[in-house]
Write a protein that holds these residues in place. Structure first.
Motif, PDB file in Angstrom:
ATOM      1  N   ALA A   1      37.172  43.191  35.356  1.00 32.09           N
ATOM      2  CA  ALA A   1      36.416  42.729  36.529  1.00 32.09           C
ATOM      3  C   ALA A   1      36.298  41.207  36.525  1.00 32.09           C
ATOM      4  O   ALA A   1      36.382  40.567  37.584  1.00 32.09           O
TER       5      ALA A   1
ATOM      6  N   HIS B   1      37.488  38.831  39.413  1.00 29.34           N
ATOM      7  CA  HIS B   1      36.461  37.969  40.000  1.00 29.34           C
ATOM      8  C   HIS B   1      36.954  36.524  40.070  1.00 29.34           C
ATOM      9  O   HIS B   1      36.783  35.849  41.100  1.00 29.34           O
TER      10      HIS B   1
ATOM     11  N   VAL C   1      28.889  38.373  35.154  1.00 30.17           N
ATOM     12  CA  VAL C   1      29.816  39.469  35.453  1.00 30.17           C
ATOM     13  C   VAL C   1      29.323  40.769  34.820  1.00 30.17           C
ATOM     14  O   VAL C   1      29.339  41.835  35.441  1.00 30.17           O
TER      15      VAL C   1
ATOM     16  N   GLY D   1      26.518  42.155  36.882  1.00 32.70           N
ATOM     17  CA  GLY D   1      26.994  42.667  38.167  1.00 32.70           C
ATOM     18  C   GLY D   1      27.682  44.008  38.037  1.00 32.70           C
ATOM     19  O   GLY D   1      27.416  44.931  38.816  1.00 32.70           O
ATOM     20  N   VAL D   2      28.562  44.148  37.053  1.00 37.00           N
ATOM     21  CA  VAL D   2      29.270  45.420  36.837  1.00 37.00           C
ATOM     22  C   VAL D   2      28.280  46.502  36.414  1.00 37.00           C
ATOM     23  O   VAL D   2      28.345  47.639  36.900  1.00 37.00           O
TER      24      VAL D   2
ATOM     25  N   CYS E   1      26.283  47.726  39.408  1.00 36.37           N
ATOM     26  CA  CYS E   1      27.097  48.603  40.254  1.00 36.37           C
ATOM     27  C   CYS E   1      27.196  50.003  39.650  1.00 36.37           C
ATOM     28  O   CYS E   1      27.034  51.013  40.339  1.00 36.37           O
TER      29      CYS E   1
ATOM     30  N   TRP F   1      30.641  44.004  43.779  1.00 36.22           N
ATOM     31  CA  TRP F   1      31.281  44.548  42.579  1.00 36.22           C
ATOM     32  C   TRP F   1      31.929  45.907  42.810  1.00 36.22           C
ATOM     33  O   TRP F   1      32.892  46.257  42.123  1.00 36.22           O
TER      34      TRP F   1
END
Length: 309
Positions: free
Chosen positions: A33, A37, A64, A67-68, A71, A102
């Motif tokens: 990711a 990104h 990151v 964010g992942v 999600c 994400w």
């Protein structure tokens, strides 16, 4: 309140329960990711007409990893966005924006099925089609409740006579034992019959491919189905044994659909806008394939094509 990310960092064994995948799989997914990104940021930067110097403006609120994780928590637990924001110490609006950013990245990096994996490579696609003929593929569908549309004509399209509610229908074609998702069709109207949905997918496969299904597929030559009890009659003992054998083989697709519904966003009433349904369910299918070990995230990171089973 401990954030979900800190929780799985401190207790990696709880990762599968909280976000749906193992902790080491989560770390590998974060690396993929992060790579995507950065690519997206470079693409956005190239389109900008700059007034301020690069680096000016408000800094990102989330890493990151956060964010992942946010999600995945939504997909697995399906909290409302107010609660999701509280868990990650951000506002409801930022939680909503972070999820939608994400989920797109996860959808882009995780193939939802073997067919999708190979579709951009004609040689690999033909090889997969041929390889699949060695297996008796199992097909089944599931329905998920959605909001009733205001428009009456739309209501009729989404109304499922089987479920007695407004639904979206998904079809799964899987390897024996539910080892992997071969093909998935997502977001069809609730009124669509299982056999019609299957016939739309049939051209993707080799002409010699054979399938296994339930009684909803009676009449389709490509699918082996159980014997139906005759009117005012009984099945023979041999027919009953054959039906039992078919049911034993079919259980693989039921187990795989159950794994998809571990992610509550794919099991309970779908609350997001309908045009996001495909993106979300395809992303869940990709995560289930990671969970099954069918997708090697390290292989994806290195850009190596995956071999079909």
């Amino acid at each position: 309140m401990t954030s979900p990310l800190k929780r799985i960092q401190e207790y990696p064994k709880e990762s599968k329960r909280l976000i749906g995948i193992e902790y080491d799989q989560f770390l590998a997914l974060v690396e993929l990711a992060k790579q995507r990104h950065i690519e997206k940021q470079i693409e956005l930067e190239a389109q900008k007409i700059r007034i301020n110097a690069k680096g000016a403006g408000r800094k990102a609120e989330m890493t990151v990893e956060e964010g992942v994780c946010l999600c995945l928590v939504y997909l697995r637990q399906k909290p409302i966005f107010e609660v999701l924001g509280l868990l990650f110490d951000i506002s409801k609006t930022n939680a909503n924006d972070a999820f939608h950013y994400w989920i797109k990245i996860i959808r882009e990096i995780l193939p939802a099925s073997q067919m999708e994996e190979a579709e951009d490579n004609e040689q690999a696609y033909e090889k997969l089609q041929q390889k699949l003929t060695e297996h008796l593929l199992i097909v089944d569908s599931s329905e998920q409740r959605t909001a009733r549309p205001v428009d009456y004509e739309e209501q009729k399209k989404l109304y499922s006579g089987k479920k007695k509610m407004h639904t979206l229908k998904n079809q799964f074609i899987v390897l024996p034992g539910g080892q992997d998702i071969v093909d998935v069709t997502v977001g069809e109207l609730g009124k669509t019959s299982d056999i019609s949905l299957f016939r739309q997918s049939l051209p993707k496969f080799n002409n010699h491919q054979k399938f296994l299904g339930d009684k909803a597929y009676l009449g389709e030559p490509a699918i082996v189905t159980p014997q139906k009890k005759p009117k005012n009659g009984e099945l023979t003992e041999e027919q009953k044994q054959e039906n039992k054998k078919i049911s034993t083989q079919r259980i693989g697709v039921e187990h795989l659909i159950g794994k998809i519904k571990i992610f509550r966003v794919a099991a309970e009433r779908f609350r997001l806008v309908r045009h996001q349904y495909e993106q979300v369910i395809f992303a869940v299918c990709g995560l289930v394939r990671v969970r099954l070990g069918s997708v090697d995230l390290l292989t994806l990171k290195n850009g190596v094509p995956l071999e079909p089973i």
